[in-house]
Design an enzyme around this catalytic site. Structure first.
Site, PDB file in Angstrom:
ATOM      1  N   LYS A  76       0.392  -0.885   0.125  1.00 27.02           N
ATOM      2  CA  LYS A  76       0.001  -0.157   0.199  1.00 27.02           C
ATOM      3  C   LYS A  76       1.171   1.218   0.077  1.00 27.02           C
ATOM      4  O   LYS A  76       1.760   1.587   0.676  1.00 27.02           O
ATOM      5  CB  LYS A  76      -1.084  -0.194   1.138  1.00 27.02           C
ATOM      6  CG  LYS A  76      -1.970   0.650   1.044  1.00 27.02           C
ATOM      7  CD  LYS A  76      -3.243   1.033   2.263  1.00 27.02           C
ATOM      8  CE  LYS A  76      -4.391   1.668   2.367  1.00 27.02           C
ATOM      9  NZ  LYS A  76      -5.218   2.058   4.206  1.00 27.02           N
ATOM     10  N   SER A 171      -9.718   1.656   3.004  1.00 29.01           N
ATOM     11  CA  SER A 171      -8.829   2.609   1.910  1.00 29.01           C
ATOM     12  C   SER A 171      -8.020   1.241   1.210  1.00 29.01           C
ATOM     13  O   SER A 171      -6.893   2.116   0.507  1.00 29.01           O
ATOM     14  CB  SER A 171      -7.666   3.961   2.708  1.00 29.01           C
ATOM     15  OG  SER A 171      -7.135   3.225   4.196  1.00 29.01           O
ATOM     16  N   SER A 195      -9.531  -0.938   7.721  1.00 30.21           N
ATOM     17  CA  SER A 195      -9.545  -0.511   6.338  1.00 30.21           C
ATOM     18  C   SER A 195      -8.545  -1.592   5.361  1.00 30.21           C
ATOM     19  O   SER A 195      -8.577  -1.972   4.498  1.00 30.21           O
ATOM     20  CB  SER A 195      -8.300   0.436   6.421  1.00 30.21           C
ATOM     21  OG  SER A 195      -9.052   1.558   6.280  1.00 30.21           O
TER      22      SER A 195
END
Lengths: 539, 556
Positions: A76, A171, A195
């Site tokens: 990420k 996310s 997330s």
């Protein structure tokens, strides 16, 4: 080969069925083919190929570093990567190249993993859709799956297919899409309120949030320091355990990691029976009509998810496990409590982005203050700025006691709820991960980020308050052909036990593999060469 | 730090007059106009003796001043408070900056053990209660030399609280009496220093040096002081303690010790007045000056019907006055919150230490207490007992950097009486240093040379006036030993009784009138004769010996 699990492909590498370079190239090729998913912000092709070359040498010399050697992974874009741009999907950090690796990234590289690239997210991980980043929204690979498309054809109201794609959740949506679309075998997400688990549920993956303090946060650009945990996204529970084995352990650079040495590797036994287990179901799960506003039964919970949750409980019960209701009376305050604590820490954590040392700087130079203001206005999106504003409000001297301190107290009550539940003999808790399956982007953006985050984090968020390990396991496809996940929550630092139960459950439900052949017509060569059978092996 | 101008009693200064016997009261100052007038006024009243301060005319208000201090001491450690980068004064700008120091996103603070130990040590030396659990907080404000946008400090639960500092104030007409005073210590907290801003006004730019993010001890002194001298003396004592402990080099000129003063005035018996904070005090002398200036400014302001604003003021060294700092205007809200990346700091003592704890992982308060070095107050006490010196002499010995060591080295090497050594070191040696504005370390005279000189004096090889002459020669740095100087200049006392008797005889013969006076019982006449003989010996004879011979010859 691409459709295999990490463990399977690791075995193939060891047996020489494929070389790391071949594997790397196949993944790179698929990344290019699936570029429209917008899963990656940066594809680190050169780095990955060089790492593959080195890995290949090790395999040739019989010096493999272990299960992760030669395995393509994605990270990420809020984990610092030395020499590779790290943006947090924000204008503020566009062009920012960290001079160091986050501890978790370094650990993966030390194990020989190949870094394919940095994945997309909501700006600074603030969101639950992966729709609010400066690089645009991430598209859910399931939007293009055979399973979903066939269901849609049956629906006469189906509109324009191209604009009707689904969100990944967030996310860590980029990481989820990357693993789901077979462009890598595991990805790092971060999990502050759900997330990692949320996009895992929407993308049919295993999404694991380790205990707070088990895995180092050093190098993870923080959202809420006291709740952030690096998360792991994989296609099966065993893969998550392999990655956790590489990541877990104390880090002298993160004072909040536990000092006790961790038992490595995280080998998960296959549970023969679950009769000694006690599964806790947060109360009211069978109450459909009344008092629905309490605890885990919220009105927006889809009937399909509700039904799968019940079936899962029944499954455990039928296999001899004890299934009991537990009360978590304070979790209903979790979202509002989280709002105060999260925005306060955000206000603080974002203070360093002032345009002076790194990242974006505006052209205004009349005064330092004017430069700060313009830089931050240009650098942050509305969501980030809104949270900074709220957070600063809660931290004002006159508000601190009424908001921040109260929220901290509520946080303690929430954590105590879990402690009480586990003290009553429960081994793991079982809840839904999300309210429903993934929704179309156009549907999702009808509500603002704050509302969406509040709704979507509802099952996942309290876990972060308490620092517990939790994992989302894909269970089945909805009527629309989309994945639905359920969440298991374990005792603090009983991550291995939690994953063992999850592994048993995963075996029982036999979640179908995503079928992307149609989508990838033009890249079918890649997949066909790889024995398509393995992609839809479990169907 | 050399502080040759340091005074440690409340002598008459400018407008502030401290009474050491019971809180100080400030008399109404002469009305002042412009700043420059005030400054010129200084010399005209500077000589006023202390006691006039207590004389107030009928109907005139008495003012009492209240002074509290916040002192930041840089911890002397090899690395910074929260990162592993080195600490070194005057290193090239930004050469000692870790990723954490530059606040790169994702970096986390890691607490430096040495800094914690230094805080515990300082807390123990200042009679504080050491909190077994303390917490770290973030204090937010935007400033270019604060790259994270917040400072990590200990606002809610500091590492040490409720201590006291005892310092000595000189009193009496000759300032020869030392009166102990106590200032309470509210707390000692660990915090991170900011970077340093270097303003280039010419190019209107500011350069930032992040080398400085070292560990600080913030020591908060309660407002128990009442004038500049008291504050200065307290700070000097704290400085000596920190230096004795080795927890800070506490050099004000290098910014290792920084003092902010909170000052207010009120009428005794009435509520405290509005306070101002005075910053930018980078020497003990300026500290005293600034406080006294500010006290009088506030008195004048109030007497003229004005009001005191709660503001931050900066002391201007050259103008000798405090000025409002405009950039600090407006209410600051630091939006404190707990530092989430540092767990509570837990300390142990002998009773709470967990069995089998790794000594590298825990800090034991009792163990630190055992290793505390001798504190200045004990050193002074020992000097008084061991060498029979006056308490105020012991203060002077400690207050001058290096003087105590110099003294002890002389004592070690000489056979002379300690009192003699004390007198030579404090009067002659220190006098020369002051006259030339030198630090002890810059002295041309080594302890060995002085010791040798005192030995010559002690063995009556030379007279004390010859000794002064030798000292003067030594000061010229010509590399000669006292022995060499004595023989070159033929300064030895005449030891030859016969020769001396012969000389006395000649002098008596040459001055029959003086001899007559002696015989006529003029008491001063004998001294004149002694003087004449000494002159004839070029001061090389012992006056006592001469007197004996003369008295014998005159059959007195």
């Amino acid at each position: 080969m691409l459709g295999r699990s990490l463990r399977e492909v690791s075995a193939a590498l060891k047996q020489g069925q494929i070389t790391p370079t071949e594997l790397c190239q196949k993944c790179l090729s698929l990344i290019k083919k699936t570029k429209f998913l917008n899963a990656y912000i940066t594809v680190s092709e050169e780095v990955a190929l060089k790492q593959a070359e080195e890995s290949e040498k090790r395999y040739k010399n019989g010096q493999s570093l272990g299960d992760l050697d030669g395995i393509p992974i994605a990270v990420k874009d809020n984990f610092s990567t030395s020499g590779i741009e790290t943006t947090c999907a924000s204008n503020m950090l566009k062009g920012y190249i960290p001079p160091y690796n986050a501890t978790v990234v370094q650990k993966l590289l030390d194990q020989g993993a190949l870094l394919m690239g940095k994945t997309n997210l909501d700006e600074f991980a603030m969101g639950s859709g992966s729709t609010d980043g400066v690089f645009g929204p991430v598209k859910n690979p399931w939007s293009y799956s055979k399973q979903y498309r066939e269901k849609r054809k049956q629906n006469p109201h189906s509109e324009n297919e191209d604009s009707d794609w689904l969100i990944t959740g967030g996310s860590s949506g980029g990481s989820a899409a990357a693993v789901s679309a077979f462009t890598c075998y595991a990805a790092l997400g971060s999990d502050t309120g759900g997330s990692t688990r949320n996009p895992a549920a929407h993308c049919g993956l295993v999404g694991f949030k380790p205990s707070y303090g088990l895995v180092s946060r050093h190098g993870l650009i923080p959202l809420v320091n006291s709740m952030d945990v690096p998360g792991i996204l994989t296609r099966c529970v065993d893969d998550a355990a392999i990655v956790l084995g590489a990541l877990a352990g104390p880090d002298p650079r993160d004072s909040t990691t536990v000092h006790e040495p961790i038992n490595k590797p995280f080998m998960l036994p296959s549970l023969a029976d679950v009769s000694k287990l006690c599964i806790g179901i947060p109360k009211f799960q069978f109450c459909i009509l009344t008092f629905c506003y309490k605890e885990y039964l919220v009105p927006e919970l889809s009937s399909e998810v509700q039904s799968l949750w019940s079936k899962a409980a029944d499954l455990f019960e039928s296999e001899g496990a004890k299934v009991i209701e537990v009360s978590l009376p304070h979790t209903s305050y979790s979202i509002v409590c989280y709002h105060v604590l999260c925005t306060s820490e955000v206000a603080s954590n974002m203070a360093r982005f002032d345009g002076l040392q790194y990242g974006h700087r505006c052209d205004i130079d009349v005064s330092t203050e004017a430069m700060y203001a313009a830089t931050r206005r240009e650098g942050f999106n509305d969501v980030v700025r809104g949270r900074i504003l709220s957070g600063n409000f809660f931290l004002l001297k006159e508000n601190y006691e009424n908001y921040f301190v109260k929220a901290q107290k509520v946080r303690r009550l929430i954590a105590n709820d879990f402690v009480n539940a586990f003290n009553s003999g429960v081994d793991v808790l079982l809840t839904p991960t999300t309210l429903s399956e993934a929704v179309p982007y156009l549907e999702f953006i009808k509500e603002d980020n704050r509302t969406r985050s509040a709704q979507d984090d509802i099952f996942t968020q309290a876990v972060n308050m308490a620092g517990l390990p939790a994992v989302s396991i894909p269970v089945a496809l909805s009527n629309q052909g989309l994945p639905i996940g359920l969440q298991f929550i374990g005792r603090a630092f009983c991550d291995q036990q939690l994953l063992t139960v999850a592994k048993w459950f995963e075996k029982q439900v036999q979640f179908p593999v995503i079928q992307l052949q149609e989508l990838m017509d033009d890249c079918s060569a890649v997949l066909e060469n790889e024995k398509l059978a393995s992609v839809s092996l479990k169907q | 730090m050399a502080a040759p101008m340091l005074r440690w009693g409340c002598r008459g200064r400018r407008w502030a007059f401290a009474r050491v016997d019971g809180g100080s009261c400030h008399r109404r100052g002469a009305p002042t106009g412009s700043t420059s007038n005030q400054i010129r006024g200084e010399s005209s009243v500077a000589q006023q003796p202390l006691h006039t301060a207590q004389k107030t005319r009928k109907g005139e208000h008495k003012w009492a001043a209240v002074v509290g201090l916040e002192i930041h001491a840089q911890i002397s450690s090899n690395s910074k408070l929260f990162s592993g980068s080195q600490v070194r004064f005057s290193a090239p700008p930004n050469s000692l900056v870790s990723f954490f120091d530059a606040s790169l996103p994702g970096t986390l603070p890691v607490l430096n053990r040495r800094c914690v130990e230094a805080a515990v040590m300082t807390g123990l030396a200042l009679n504080c209660h050491i909190n077994k659990k303390s917490l770290f907080d973030r204090k937010h404000y935007f400033y270019a030399d604060l790259p994270a946008g917040y400072q990590i400090t200990q606002q809610r639960l500091p590492i040490a609280v409720n201590g006291s500092l005892i310092y000595g104030v000189c009193a009496g007409k000759k300032q020869s009496q030392v009166i102990p005073k106590t200032v309470r210590i509210k707390q000692i907290q660990l915090e991170q220093d900011s970077g340093k801003s270097l303003h280039d006004n010419l190019r209107s730019q500011t350069l930032i040096d992040l080398n400085r993010a070292v560990g600080l001890l913030e020591v908060v002194l309660e407002p128990d002081m009442s004038c500049g001298e008291e504050a200065a003396t307290a700070v000097r004592e704290l400085q000596l303690i920190l230096q004795a402990l080795g927890t800070s080099q506490a050099n004000m000129a290098e910014g290792q010790l920084r003092v902010d003063a909170n000052i207010s005035v009120h009428h005794p018996g009435e509520p405290l007045g509005v306070r101002t904070e005075v910053k930018n005090l980078n020497s003990i002398r300026f500290l005293a000056k600034a406080i006294d200036y500010e006290i009088q400014r506030q008195i004048n302001e109030l007497e003229n019907g004005g009001e005191i604003l709660n503001e931050t003021r900066s002391f201007h060294h050259k103008l000798g006055c405090t000025m409002s700092m405009r950039d600090k205007e407006g209410k600051q809200d630091y939006r404190f919150m707990p530092e989430p990346n540092l767990p509570p700091l837990v300390l142990y003592d002998a009773t709470s230490l967990p069995a089998g704890a790794d000594p590298q992982q825990v800090i034991n308060i009792d163990q630190i207490r055992e290793t505390l070095p001798e504190l200045p107050s004990v050193t002074r006490e020992k000097l008084v007992q061991q060498y029979g010196m006056l308490l105020e002499h012991s203060f002077t010995l400690l207050n001058e950097v290096g003087l105590l060591e110099f003294f002890q080295n002389v004592i070690k090497e000489t056979r002379a009486e300690p009192k003699k050594v004390t007198s030579w070191v404090l009067n002659t040696f220190l006098g020369y240093l002051k006259q030339q504005n030198l630090a002890v370390s810059e002295s041309p005279v080594t302890p060995s040379a002085l010791a040798e000189l005192l030995d010559l004096l002690d063995s009556r090889t030379i007279s004390s006036s010859a000794a002064k002459q030798v000292f003067e020669e030594l000061w010229k740095r010509e590399g000669k030993t006292p022995g060499q100087i004595v023989s070159e200049k033929q300064l030895e006392l005449m030891q030859d009784q016969g020769a001396l008797e012969q000389l006395c005889h000649s002098v008596m013969e040459a001055h029959p009138q003086v001899v007559m006076d002696v015989k006529n019982r003029n008491p001063r006449a004998i001294n004149k004769l002694i003087g004449l003989v000494r002159k004839a010996t070029q001061s090389r004879a012992d006056p006592v010996m001469i007197k004996e011979i003369l008295e014998k010859k005159l059959s007195l």
